[in-house]
Write a protein that holds these residues in place. Structure first.
Motif, PDB file in Angstrom:
ATOM      1  N   ASP A   1      -9.805   5.213   0.923  1.00  0.00           N
ATOM      2  CA  ASP A   1      -9.855   3.760   0.827  1.00  0.00           C
ATOM      3  C   ASP A   1      -9.090   3.289  -0.410  1.00  0.00           C
ATOM      4  O   ASP A   1      -9.054   3.961  -1.441  1.00  0.00           O
ATOM      5  CB  ASP A   1     -11.294   3.273   0.743  1.00  0.00           C
ATOM      6  CG  ASP A   1     -12.098   3.617   1.981  1.00  0.00           C
ATOM      7  OD1 ASP A   1     -11.485   3.878   3.033  1.00  0.00           O
ATOM      8  OD2 ASP A   1     -13.338   3.634   1.904  1.00  0.00           O
ATOM      9  N   LEU A   2      -8.476   2.119  -0.300  1.00  0.00           N
ATOM     10  CA  LEU A   2      -7.797   1.484  -1.420  1.00  0.00           C
ATOM     11  C   LEU A   2      -8.707   0.371  -1.918  1.00  0.00           C
ATOM     12  O   LEU A   2      -9.177  -0.454  -1.130  1.00  0.00           O
ATOM     13  CB  LEU A   2      -6.447   0.912  -0.970  1.00  0.00           C
ATOM     14  CG  LEU A   2      -5.643   0.153  -2.017  1.00  0.00           C
ATOM     15  CD1 LEU A   2      -5.208   1.077  -3.143  1.00  0.00           C
ATOM     16  CD2 LEU A   2      -4.426  -0.488  -1.368  1.00  0.00           C
ATOM     17  N   LEU A   3      -8.973   0.349  -3.207  1.00  0.00           N
ATOM     18  CA  LEU A   3      -9.810  -0.694  -3.786  1.00  0.00           C
ATOM     19  C   LEU A   3      -8.919  -1.735  -4.448  1.00  0.00           C
ATOM     20  O   LEU A   3      -8.007  -1.400  -5.207  1.00  0.00           O
ATOM     21  CB  LEU A   3     -10.779  -0.100  -4.806  1.00  0.00           C
ATOM     22  CG  LEU A   3     -11.720   0.972  -4.270  1.00  0.00           C
ATOM     23  CD1 LEU A   3     -12.599   1.511  -5.381  1.00  0.00           C
ATOM     24  CD2 LEU A   3     -12.557   0.446  -3.126  1.00  0.00           C
TER      25      LEU A   3
ATOM     26  N   ARG B   1     -10.107  -0.040   3.940  1.00  0.00           N
ATOM     27  CA  ARG B   1     -10.398   1.270   4.520  1.00  0.00           C
ATOM     28  C   ARG B   1      -9.143   1.927   5.099  1.00  0.00           C
ATOM     29  O   ARG B   1      -8.364   1.304   5.801  1.00  0.00           O
ATOM     30  CB  ARG B   1     -11.455   1.150   5.596  1.00  0.00           C
ATOM     31  CG  ARG B   1     -12.778   0.661   5.032  1.00  0.00           C
ATOM     32  CD  ARG B   1     -13.923   0.836   6.006  1.00  0.00           C
ATOM     33  NE  ARG B   1     -15.120   0.165   5.531  1.00  0.00           N
ATOM     34  CZ  ARG B   1     -15.962   0.703   4.651  1.00  0.00           C
ATOM     35  NH1 ARG B   1     -15.742   1.894   4.185  1.00  0.00           N
ATOM     36  NH2 ARG B   1     -17.032   0.034   4.261  1.00  0.00           N
TER      37      ARG B   1
ATOM     38  N   THR C   1       0.863  -1.172   0.000  1.00  0.00           N
ATOM     39  CA  THR C   1       0.000   0.000   0.000  1.00  0.00           C
ATOM     40  C   THR C   1       0.905   1.229   0.000  1.00  0.00           C
ATOM     41  O   THR C   1       2.117   1.108  -0.130  1.00  0.00           O
ATOM     42  CB  THR C   1      -0.921   0.019   1.238  1.00  0.00           C
ATOM     43  OG1 THR C   1      -0.125   0.140   2.417  1.00  0.00           O
ATOM     44  CG2 THR C   1      -1.779  -1.234   1.318  1.00  0.00           C
TER      45      THR C   1
ATOM     46  N   THR D   1     -14.499  -6.516  -6.165  1.00  0.00           N
ATOM     47  CA  THR D   1     -13.699  -5.439  -5.608  1.00  0.00           C
ATOM     48  C   THR D   1     -13.787  -5.467  -4.087  1.00  0.00           C
ATOM     49  O   THR D   1     -14.879  -5.537  -3.536  1.00  0.00           O
ATOM     50  CB  THR D   1     -14.177  -4.071  -6.140  1.00  0.00           C
ATOM     51  OG1 THR D   1     -14.060  -4.079  -7.567  1.00  0.00           O
ATOM     52  CG2 THR D   1     -13.337  -2.941  -5.587  1.00  0.00           C
TER      53      THR D   1
ATOM     54  N   ARG E   1      -6.426   2.880   3.630  1.00  0.00           N
ATOM     55  CA  ARG E   1      -5.133   2.492   3.041  1.00  0.00           C
ATOM     56  C   ARG E   1      -4.865   3.178   1.715  1.00  0.00           C
ATOM     57  O   ARG E   1      -3.858   2.912   1.070  1.00  0.00           O
ATOM     58  CB  ARG E   1      -5.082   0.973   2.825  1.00  0.00           C
ATOM     59  CG  ARG E   1      -5.136   0.191   4.086  1.00  0.00           C
ATOM     60  CD  ARG E   1      -3.869   0.384   4.845  1.00  0.00           C
ATOM     61  NE  ARG E   1      -3.899  -0.441   6.047  1.00  0.00           N
ATOM     62  CZ  ARG E   1      -2.932  -0.472   6.900  1.00  0.00           C
ATOM     63  NH1 ARG E   1      -1.862   0.254   6.710  1.00  0.00           N
ATOM     64  NH2 ARG E   1      -3.023  -1.212   7.959  1.00  0.00           N
ATOM     65  N   GLY E   2      -5.749   4.093   1.293  1.00  0.00           N
ATOM     66  CA  GLY E   2      -5.591   4.731  -0.007  1.00  0.00           C
ATOM     67  C   GLY E   2      -4.936   6.098   0.078  1.00  0.00           C
ATOM     68  O   GLY E   2      -4.246   6.427   1.047  1.00  0.00           O
ATOM     69  N   VAL E   3      -5.168   6.901  -0.929  1.00  0.00           N
ATOM     70  CA  VAL E   3      -4.602   8.242  -1.033  1.00  0.00           C
ATOM     71  C   VAL E   3      -5.191   9.124   0.062  1.00  0.00           C
ATOM     72  O   VAL E   3      -6.387   9.081   0.313  1.00  0.00           O
ATOM     73  CB  VAL E   3      -4.916   8.834  -2.424  1.00  0.00           C
ATOM     74  CG1 VAL E   3      -4.423  10.265  -2.550  1.00  0.00           C
ATOM     75  CG2 VAL E   3      -4.313   7.960  -3.509  1.00  0.00           C
TER      76      VAL E   3
ATOM     77  N   ARG F   1     -12.562  -3.482  -0.459  1.00  0.00           N
ATOM     78  CA  ARG F   1     -12.190  -2.156   0.029  1.00  0.00           C
ATOM     79  C   ARG F   1     -11.275  -2.291   1.242  1.00  0.00           C
ATOM     80  O   ARG F   1     -11.603  -2.964   2.211  1.00  0.00           O
ATOM     81  CB  ARG F   1     -13.444  -1.390   0.430  1.00  0.00           C
ATOM     82  CG  ARG F   1     -13.166   0.015   0.944  1.00  0.00           C
ATOM     83  CD  ARG F   1     -14.441   0.702   1.413  1.00  0.00           C
ATOM     84  NE  ARG F   1     -15.524   0.564   0.492  1.00  0.00           N
ATOM     85  CZ  ARG F   1     -15.798   1.430  -0.506  1.00  0.00           C
ATOM     86  NH1 ARG F   1     -15.040   2.486  -0.670  1.00  0.00           N
ATOM     87  NH2 ARG F   1     -16.817   1.216  -1.300  1.00  0.00           N
TER      88      ARG F   1
END
Length: 79
Positions: free
Chosen positions: A36-38, A24, A2, A20, A26-28, A22
């Motif tokens: 969230d990172l998908l 939670r 990540t 997909t 862990r994204g931008v 999710r």
């Protein structure tokens, strides 16, 4: 991996290609914290299966109720 560190994702049993998941937080980064990172599941099928792989698939097919699965697909109850 990540943006900040590697993570382990547990894929639920029966997940199909294209599903997909999710992750939670862990994204931008966003205004309210990390987004969230998908993650999209991609099932890889061997193009040239080994004899052992063929035997395993045939064993699975012999214990599965393929007719029930096909009926559920046509009824729209399998996702």
């Amino acid at each position: 991996p990540t943006l900040d560190k590697p993570v382990t994702v547990k894929i639920p049993a029966g997940s199909r290609s294209g599903r997909t998941l999710r992750l939670r937080g862990r994204g931008v980064p966003a205004r309210s914290g990390a987004g969230d990172l998908l993650v999209t599941v991609e099932v890889a099928v061997p193009t040239a299966p080994t004899p052992e792989q063929r035997d395993l698939v045939q064993s699975l097919a012999s214990v599965s109720d393929g007719d029930a699965l096909r009926a559920a697909l046509f009824a729209g109850s399998v996702s």
